[in-house]
Design a protein around this motif. Structure first.
Motif, mmCIF file in Angstrom:
data_model
loop_
_atom_site.group_PDB
_atom_site.id
_atom_site.type_symbol
_atom_site.label_atom_id
_atom_site.label_comp_id
_atom_site.label_asym_id
_atom_site.label_seq_id
_atom_site.Cartn_x
_atom_site.Cartn_y
_atom_site.Cartn_z
ATOM 1 N N THR A 180 107.828 -23.012 60.717
ATOM 2 C CA THR A 180 108.840 -22.310 61.210
ATOM 3 C C THR A 180 109.096 -22.703 62.936
ATOM 4 O OG1 THR A 180 107.548 -20.275 61.626
ATOM 5 C CG2 THR A 180 108.774 -20.382 59.455
ATOM 6 N N LYS A 181 108.322 -23.342 63.657
ATOM 7 C CA LYS A 181 108.345 -23.653 64.600
ATOM 8 C C LYS A 181 108.384 -25.197 64.964
ATOM 9 C CE LYS A 181 106.619 -18.828 65.605
ATOM 10 N NZ LYS A 181 105.832 -18.187 66.571
ATOM 11 N N PRO A 182 108.867 -25.575 65.839
ATOM 12 C CA PRO A 182 108.842 -27.076 66.373
ATOM 13 C C PRO A 182 107.421 -27.889 66.578
ATOM 14 C CG PRO A 182 109.882 -25.999 68.123
ATOM 15 C CD PRO A 182 109.782 -24.888 66.873
ATOM 16 N N SER A 183 106.972 -28.927 66.379
ATOM 17 C CA SER A 183 105.852 -29.363 66.593
ATOM 18 C C SER A 183 105.833 -30.659 67.370
ATOM 19 C CB SER A 183 104.717 -29.107 65.364
ATOM 20 O OG SER A 183 105.496 -29.947 64.277
ATOM 21 N N TRP A 184 104.753 -30.988 67.824
ATOM 22 C CA TRP A 184 104.548 -32.261 68.587
ATOM 23 C C TRP A 184 103.051 -32.771 68.247
ATOM 24 C CZ3 TRP A 184 107.766 -28.831 70.286
ATOM 25 C CH2 TRP A 184 108.925 -29.088 70.715
ATOM 26 N N ALA A 185 102.913 -33.960 67.881
ATOM 27 C CA ALA A 185 101.621 -34.505 67.893
ATOM 28 C C ALA A 185 101.109 -35.712 68.469
ATOM 29 C CB ALA A 185 101.359 -34.409 66.074
ATOM 30 N N LEU A 186 99.845 -35.818 68.834
ATOM 31 C CA LEU A 186 99.418 -37.126 69.267
ATOM 32 C C LEU A 186 98.399 -37.650 68.322
ATOM 33 C CD1 LEU A 186 98.563 -37.916 72.907
ATOM 34 C CD2 LEU A 186 97.026 -38.583 71.428
ATOM 35 N N VAL A 187 98.619 -38.803 67.922
ATOM 36 C CA VAL A 187 97.546 -39.247 66.918
ATOM 37 C C VAL A 187 96.576 -40.449 67.974
ATOM 38 C CG1 VAL A 187 97.049 -40.947 65.126
ATOM 39 C CG2 VAL A 187 98.870 -39.288 65.268
ATOM 40 N N ALA A 188 95.317 -40.038 67.911
ATOM 41 C CA ALA A 188 94.256 -40.982 68.672
ATOM 42 C C ALA A 188 93.933 -42.105 67.741
ATOM 43 C CB ALA A 188 93.022 -40.091 69.175
ATOM 44 N N GLY A 189 94.526 -43.400 67.927
ATOM 45 C CA GLY A 189 94.344 -44.454 66.869
ATOM 46 C C GLY A 189 93.080 -44.991 66.732
ATOM 47 N N ALA A 190 92.057 -44.793 67.605
ATOM 48 C CA ALA A 190 90.872 -45.038 67.274
ATOM 49 C C ALA A 190 89.595 -43.871 67.101
ATOM 50 C CB ALA A 190 90.147 -46.142 68.406
ATOM 51 N N ASP A 191 90.224 -43.127 66.995
ATOM 52 C CA ASP A 191 89.426 -41.798 66.701
ATOM 53 C C ASP A 191 88.345 -41.986 65.450
ATOM 54 O OD1 ASP A 191 88.433 -39.089 66.369
ATOM 55 O OD2 ASP A 191 90.533 -38.438 66.681
ATOM 56 N N GLN A 192 87.121 -41.534 65.988
ATOM 57 C CA GLN A 192 86.093 -41.863 65.165
ATOM 58 C C GLN A 192 85.619 -40.262 64.604
ATOM 59 O OE1 GLN A 192 84.457 -44.934 63.899
ATOM 60 N NE2 GLN A 192 86.605 -45.435 64.599
ATOM 61 N N ALA A 193 86.056 -39.336 64.981
ATOM 62 C CA ALA A 193 85.652 -38.159 64.725
ATOM 63 C C ALA A 193 86.660 -37.192 63.612
ATOM 64 C CB ALA A 193 85.655 -36.892 65.956
ATOM 65 N N ILE A 194 87.926 -37.690 63.540
ATOM 66 C CA ILE A 194 88.994 -37.316 62.778
ATOM 67 C C ILE A 194 89.474 -38.516 62.437
ATOM 68 C CG2 ILE A 194 90.980 -35.929 61.952
ATOM 69 C CD1 ILE A 194 90.273 -34.071 64.187
ATOM 70 N N ASN A 195 89.401 -38.987 60.952
ATOM 71 C CA ASN A 195 90.167 -40.165 60.547
ATOM 72 C C ASN A 195 91.455 -40.125 60.972
ATOM 73 O OD1 ASN A 195 91.682 -42.099 59.122
ATOM 74 N ND2 ASN A 195 90.380 -42.029 57.149
ATOM 75 N N PRO A 196 92.050 -41.110 61.919
ATOM 76 C CA PRO A 196 93.545 -41.158 62.280
ATOM 77 C C PRO A 196 94.566 -40.819 60.996
ATOM 78 C CG PRO A 196 92.301 -42.751 63.364
ATOM 79 C CD PRO A 196 91.387 -42.382 62.374
#
Length: 240
Positions: A180-196
């Protein structure tokens, strides 16, 4: 109480970190005249953590944009149901659906190296048996959490990491504020903690405005504060 003509950015850190991980981002936002609050995330359970962050947001005068890093993304997805929250920003984060757990979300994709490099310990619980909490093994921390951060800084981050209650991986979310609310997201392309791919999937499902930073580690707020602040700035201006 905080009053600003712009929405206040409330920065919610994730597991294995504390509010100091936002230091560079805070400086950037404050230079732009944006009010910032960076509360401690208790890291004791999704519902209790979300209730705490919701309480912080509700006591701020005016609109709030919640920003969540990592596990903090799941927290803001629940806490974002608070009336004065007008936007959500996910930074290398889990974007959970109502009724979904972190384990279920990440289980749809190949597991990251984080899963096999967690150290388990216990902590006391009043009136109950001790509970399990996890941190990242010190020797694995640099590559998994902060591969693009200077070694001296990473050594400090590994020493000061805050543990997450293991139950947070199985607890299901009671809300998905991004519906119900607008969102923005930044993906870390080389993340090893959370699979991108987990980050991309959640962000797309939420219909978020997405920015991806190639080569960025999980600690993207530390290594790339200008880029992280720019996305938050966009969200604050768009919702004010």
């Amino acid at each position: 109480m905080t009053t600003s003509p712009l929405a206040t950015a409330v920065l919610v850190h994730g597991a294995f970190a504390d509010a100091a991980s936002w230091t560079g981002v805070i400086a950037e936002l404050q230079n732009d005249g944006i009010s910032v609050v960076a509360p401690p995330n208790p890291l004791r359970g999704l519902e209790s953590d979300a209730a705490y962050i919701a309480s912080v947001a509700a006591q701020i005068d005016g609109p709030v944009v919640l920003v969540g890093h990592s596990y903090g993304g799941a927290v803001i997805s629940v806490a974002g149901a608070t009336k004065n929250v007008v936007g959500l920003v996910y930074v290398a984060a889990y974007v959970t659906e109502k009724g979904e757990s972190l384990g279920e979300l990440q289980g749809r994709f190949p597991l990251s190296p984080l899963v096999s490099n967690l150290k388990e310990e216990t902590y006391p619980v009043e009136g109950a048996e001790p509970a399990v909490e996890v941190t990242i093994k010190a020797e694995a921390f640099p590559d998994i959490f902060a591969a693009d951060v200077p070694a001296a800084v990473t050594k400090v981050l590994a020493t000061t990491q805050r543990p997450l209650a293991a139950s947070a991986f199985t607890e299901t979310a009671s809300a998905a504020a991004w519906r119900t609310k607008p969102s923005w997201a930044l993906v870390a392309g080389a993340d090893q903690a959370i699979n991108p791919e987990v980050e991309r999937f959640g962000a797309k499902r939420a219909g978020a405005t997405i920015v991806e930073i190639e080569g960025a580690s999980h600690a993207v707020a530390v290594s790339r504060p200008k880029e992280v602040a720019a996305l938050i700035r966009d969200a604050v201006r768009a919702t004010s």
